[in-house]
Enzyme design. Sequence first.
Site, short mmCIF file in Angstrom:
data_model
loop_
_atom_site.label_atom_id
_atom_site.label_comp_id
_atom_site.label_asym_id
_atom_site.label_seq_id
_atom_site.Cartn_x
_atom_site.Cartn_y
_atom_site.Cartn_z
N ASN A 9 0.87 -1.17 0.00
CA ASN A 9 0.00 0.00 0.00
C ASN A 9 0.91 1.22 0.00
OD1 ASN A 9 -1.87 2.00 0.40
ND2 ASN A 9 -2.46 1.37 2.48
N LYS A 11 0.16 4.23 -0.44
CA LYS A 11 -0.50 5.45 0.07
C LYS A 11 -0.16 6.63 -0.87
CE LYS A 11 -0.35 3.35 4.59
NZ LYS A 11 -0.32 3.50 6.04
N HIS A 94 -9.66 1.43 4.50
CA HIS A 94 -8.42 1.65 5.25
C HIS A 94 -8.69 2.63 6.39
CE1 HIS A 94 -4.36 2.79 6.30
NE2 HIS A 94 -3.97 1.68 5.69
N GLU A 96 -7.09 5.02 7.46
CA GLU A 96 -6.85 6.43 7.11
C GLU A 96 -8.05 7.01 6.36
OE1 GLU A 96 -3.08 5.69 5.21
OE2 GLU A 96 -2.27 5.11 7.16
N GLU A 166 -5.92 -4.61 10.25
CA GLU A 166 -4.86 -3.63 10.48
C GLU A 166 -5.14 -2.85 11.77
OE1 GLU A 166 -2.79 -2.63 6.50
OE2 GLU A 166 -4.41 -1.21 6.82
N GLY A 172 2.16 2.33 10.72
CA GLY A 172 3.13 3.41 10.60
C GLY A 172 3.82 3.78 11.90
N SER A 212 2.97 -2.12 10.30
CA SER A 212 4.42 -2.23 10.53
C SER A 212 4.99 -3.61 10.21
CB SER A 212 4.78 -1.81 11.97
OG SER A 212 4.40 -0.46 12.21
P1 PGA Z 1 2.52 0.28 7.64
O1 PGA Z 1 1.09 0.56 6.98
O2 PGA Z 1 3.03 -1.00 7.08
O3 PGA Z 1 3.35 1.47 7.23
O4 PGA Z 1 2.31 0.22 9.11
C1 PGA Z 1 0.20 -0.49 6.74
C2 PGA Z 1 -1.06 0.03 6.12
O5 PGA Z 1 -1.52 1.11 6.51
O6 PGA Z 1 -1.63 -0.62 5.23
#
Ligand code: PGA
Length: 248
Positions: A9, A11, A94, A96, A166, A172, A212
């Site tokens: 992803n 983003k 997601h 976000e 997630e 993140g 992560s």
């Molecule tokens: P990350 O993000 O691996 O940077 O923690 C995962 C995601 O949001 O899909």
Amino acid sequence: MRKKIAAGNWKMNKTQSEAIELAGAIADVVIPDNTMVILGVPAVFISDVQTAVEGSAVQIAAQNCHQELSGAYTGEISASMLQSMGVEFVILGHSERREYFGESDELLAKKTNTALSQGLKVIFCCGEALPVREAGKHIDFVKNQLEKGLFHLGADDLDSIIIAYEPIWAIGTGVTASDEQAQEMHEAIRSMIEAKYDIETAAKMHILYGGSVKPSNATELFAQPDVDGGLVGGASLKASDFAAIIKA
Ligand code: PGA
């Protein structure tokens, strides 16, 4: 037998030339048997990335789509546009999108229906924030998200769904869910599907872990019996890291 899936992803990252370079490097990675690789790329680069991965088994996901098929929605991208470009997947729900763009479970149910109506497969994200986990309510929370966003679908439609668990506190942040925490939730999600549908549907469902994931923890996480791979943010932006995760 479920495949393992390494999904990136990206983003809102990368310029056009960087996207082409990264996609090209991933296309050169030897994909292990029974493994699927998906790149969740910014919509503006879909065409470039498709060209960069041509001839490889890498598949493309968009990161969002609108709930309507067309119309006066300035700036939005429709499922039919994605379908017309030969995109295979769309990431929906997601955290976000839920948090910064106010996407509710009800809206996500609509987006899911629209995406499926266009033949797209959906990577449907769920997951709790830290206070919910600390209160011990994480499983109920995720159950509620799935019931409202996904469980209106028929069992046949679930063939076109991949679930990504997630936990928001792990996205993140560098903090990863432990193998046990991931397995506990993935097993719980599979049981929810069995209770709502049937054992075959539950056994077929791909459930990815996200939050992560990195080369150093991917092998252990993906070795959990109900973890079918990962949805990877930060570590998917560097070809060598994502290649290591694909191998894991
Ligand atoms: P990350 O993000 O691996 O940077 O923690 C995962 C995601 O949001 O899909």
